[in-house]
Design an enzyme around this catalytic site. Structure first.
Site, PDB file in Angstrom:
ATOM      1  N   LYS A   1       0.852  -1.198   0.000  1.00  0.00           N
ATOM      2  CA  LYS A   1       0.000   0.000   0.000  1.00  0.00           C
ATOM      3  C   LYS A   1       0.881   1.238   0.000  1.00  0.00           C
ATOM      4  O   LYS A   1       1.449   1.620   1.014  1.00  0.00           O
ATOM      5  CB  LYS A   1      -0.934   0.050   1.207  1.00  0.00           C
ATOM      6  CG  LYS A   1      -2.007   1.125   0.982  1.00  0.00           C
ATOM      7  CD  LYS A   1      -2.606   1.713   2.220  1.00  0.00           C
ATOM      8  CE  LYS A   1      -1.855   2.865   2.812  1.00  0.00           C
ATOM      9  NZ  LYS A   1      -1.785   4.111   2.007  1.00  0.00           N
TER      10      LYS A   1
ATOM     11  N   GLY B   1       7.121   6.051   7.333  1.00  0.00           N
ATOM     12  CA  GLY B   1       6.199   7.185   7.271  1.00  0.00           C
ATOM     13  C   GLY B   1       6.244   7.974   8.559  1.00  0.00           C
ATOM     14  O   GLY B   1       7.249   7.954   9.274  1.00  0.00           O
ATOM     15  N   SER B   2       5.125   8.624   8.868  1.00  0.00           N
ATOM     16  CA  SER B   2       5.116   9.506  10.037  1.00  0.00           C
ATOM     17  C   SER B   2       5.118   8.693  11.332  1.00  0.00           C
ATOM     18  O   SER B   2       4.647   7.551  11.375  1.00  0.00           O
ATOM     19  CB  SER B   2       3.878  10.401  10.002  1.00  0.00           C
ATOM     20  OG  SER B   2       2.733   9.641  10.332  1.00  0.00           O
TER      21      SER B   2
ATOM     22  N   GLY C   1       2.936   5.391  12.159  1.00  0.00           N
ATOM     23  CA  GLY C   1       3.759   4.216  12.432  1.00  0.00           C
ATOM     24  C   GLY C   1       3.440   3.589  13.782  1.00  0.00           C
ATOM     25  O   GLY C   1       3.334   2.360  13.899  1.00  0.00           O
TER      26      GLY C   1
ATOM     27  N   GLU D   1      10.152   2.693  10.246  1.00  0.00           N
ATOM     28  CA  GLU D   1      11.100   3.754   9.913  1.00  0.00           C
ATOM     29  C   GLU D   1      10.314   5.053   9.942  1.00  0.00           C
ATOM     30  O   GLU D   1       9.437   5.258   9.106  1.00  0.00           O
ATOM     31  CB  GLU D   1      11.642   3.476   8.494  1.00  0.00           C
ATOM     32  CG  GLU D   1      13.015   3.963   8.276  1.00  0.00           C
ATOM     33  CD  GLU D   1      13.942   3.511   9.373  1.00  0.00           C
ATOM     34  OE1 GLU D   1      14.333   4.384  10.153  1.00  0.00           O
ATOM     35  OE2 GLU D   1      14.246   2.317   9.459  1.00  0.00           O
TER      36      GLU D   1
ATOM     37  N   GLU E   1       9.921  17.431  14.078  1.00  0.00           N
ATOM     38  CA  GLU E   1      10.128  17.254  12.639  1.00  0.00           C
ATOM     39  C   GLU E   1       9.179  18.155  11.864  1.00  0.00           C
ATOM     40  O   GLU E   1       7.964  18.096  12.050  1.00  0.00           O
ATOM     41  CB  GLU E   1       9.897  15.792  12.239  1.00  0.00           C
ATOM     42  CG  GLU E   1      10.289  15.545  10.802  1.00  0.00           C
ATOM     43  CD  GLU E   1      10.184  14.081  10.389  1.00  0.00           C
ATOM     44  OE1 GLU E   1       9.129  13.463  10.617  1.00  0.00           O
ATOM     45  OE2 GLU E   1      11.166  13.561   9.823  1.00  0.00           O
TER      46      GLU E   1
END
Ligand code: UN1
Length: 490
Positions: free
Chosen positions: A174, A226-227, A231, A248, A379
């Site tokens: 996905k 991803g974020s 995650g 990650e 971030e």
């Protein structure tokens, strides 16, 4: 003209069962580039069932044959590199030269993992008894699910699917809802390379599709990039069901510049790592930790370089900084720049939108940030760099290590002792010496400490750890029940 993309399930291109679609928008022009299936749990289930059905045959295909499919993937990607790069630039905005680099990472990974088809090393070790043999083998895990971001829409998926496939797993992928067209074009390469139907399946969509994958009982492994927010949701759901998860997530990467550094080299590297890919890499530099003796000079150099960067539509060859991926990302950057200003960080260059159309923002530099400010801790995922001033290597290391993330860090120094101390003391998953924080190569483990991940790594040999199970095998060829010696050993 807008294109229509489809899911790829069991070797067939098809719409979502609900018929629902979403738009993929070019962030430079704000035009709709493609419409894509907005998949739900029923589409995800169909894809998982297709992957399950294809599993036994793929797992029993000799690994060298699986590797050869990956070599063909590499060759087709080489032929289609320009075409795929252009679709990527149109769909998510990165400048064309970087899009080519993105595809190149997948080519490198395909050759590297193709080689694993003839390697996939296990080991033997001596055993405690005579006439007995022991070995440990890597085995495929089953159906694996990949959930990937838009910022490296070919490279990051390739880091996951190529090791997963060579190890004998079947895959449901996905991709981000920002890049369905790039994903579909990438999947076509695998079909053309002769990957059997059902071995790689594509379902496009948003959170509902991702959640359905995380919950699916037939999915053994989930690899997510991803974020942090998403995650951790995936992790929580999947962990409760006993699945293996590789995460990650975010970064707040820093470059340290010491007073003996080559400043021109450092300024070039900082500019590229902070503003390249519009700051939208998980490895991007968003903090500069600089020795007070060279701070003023370095900031002047950076301001000059930031001003000279050409912002625009990345399909044009001379453009250096493309748009943010969407309106929401642009607004997030605006919000953080307002926060930085409120905190007194002092924006000496940039600090506003660029161009009238598209989601563009000016490369921005906060010259007087401090480690406690939100712009120096959180971030932002945009072209915003915060400068922090230090007096010693020890202080620089403490500032670098003092954030919630731990992906990449770097030091510029001409002093070999300082460089080796930094290698020892910087607690990130990746450390660079006299190089920016971006540009990791696929031969080495990729990932981070603290809030960046959950201890797993991608790329290199370690990539196989996510997608294989160890099987330990004992062969007793003594013809007797050799029990006493080991069970009753004194
Ligand atoms: C990412 O931003 O998720 O090291 C990956 C780099 C690239 C990959 C970045 N090779 O910057």
């Amino acid at each position: 003209m807008s294109r229509e993309t489809h899911n790829f399930i069991g070797g067939n291109w098809q719409a979502a069962t609900s018929g629902h679609v979403f738009d993929s928008v070019n962030p430079a022009t704000e035009e709709v580039l493609a419409t894509a299936p907005d998949s739900d749990a029923s589409d995800v289930n169909a894809a998982v069932q297709a992957a399950k059905a294809a599993y036994q045959e793929w797992r029993l295909t000799p690994a060298p044959r699986r590797g050869e499919v990956l070599y063909r993937v590499a060759q087709i990607l080489e032929q289609k590199k320009e075409e795929l790069s252009r679709v990527m630039t149109q769909e998510m905005g990165k400048v064309i030269v970087e899009a080519r680099g993105d595809v190149q990472e997948a080519i490198d990974m395909a050759y590297y993992m193709g080689g694993e088809g003839r390697r996939m090393l296990g080991y033997t070790a001596p055993v405690e008894l005579p006439n007995k043999f022991g070995m440990a083998l890597r085995e495929s895990a089953g159906v694996v699910a990949l959930i990937t971001p838009w910022n490296f829409p070919v490279a990051v998926p390739s880091w996951k699917m190529l090791p997963a496939l060579v190890a004998g797993n079947t895959v449901v992928w996905k991709p981000s809802e920002e890049t369905p067209l790039t994903a579909a074009e990438f999947v076509k390469v695998f079909a053309e390379a002769g990957l059997p139907p059902g071995v790689l399946n594509l379902v496009t969509g948003a959170g509902a599709a991702g959640a359905a994958l995380a919950q699916h009982p037939d999915v053994r492994v989930i690899s997510f990039t991803g974020s942090t927010e998403t995650g951790l949701k995936v992790y929580t759901t999947a962990a409760a069901l006993g699945k293996k998860v590789a995460l990650e997530m975010g970064g707040k990467n820093a470059i340290i510049v010491m007073d003996d550094a080559n400043l021109e080299l450092a300024a070039q590297a900082i500019t590229w790592s902070a503003y390249g890919t519009t700051g939208q890499r998980c490895t991007a530099t968003s903090r500069l930790i600089v020795h007070k003796a060279v701070k003023a000079q370095l900031v002047d150099m950076l301001v000059e370089k930031a001003k000279s960067l050409k912002v625009g539509y990345g399909i044009e060859n001379d453009v250096q900084v493309g748009p943010l991926v969407n309106q929401k990302a642009l607004e997030k950057v605006e919000r953080y720049v307002a926060i930085g200003r409120d905190e007194g960080a002092n924006a000496v260059v940039g600090g506003g939108r660029a161009l009238d159309k598209g989601f563009f923002y000016q490369p921005t530099l906060f010259a007087d940030a401090t480690p406690d400010m939100r712009v120096a801790r959180e971030e932002i995922f945009g072209p915003v760099l915060s400068v922090l001033t230090i007096n010693s290597l020890e202080e620089a290391v403490a500032v670098n290590n003092g954030v919630a993330y731990g992906l990449s860090s770097s030091i510029f120094t001409e002093n070999v002792n300082a460089a080796f101390r930094a290698i020892r003391d910087l607690t990130t998953g990746i450390v660079y010496i006299n190089h920016g924080t971006t540009g990791a190569e696929i031969q080495f483990p990729f990932g981070g400490t603290r809030g960046t991940g959950n201890g797993m790594r991608e790329a290199g040999q370690t990539a196989l750890d996510s997608f294989t199970e160890w099987k330990s095998v004992y062969v007793d060829y003594s013809g007797t029940l050799q029990r006493a010696q080991i069970d009753n050993r004194e």
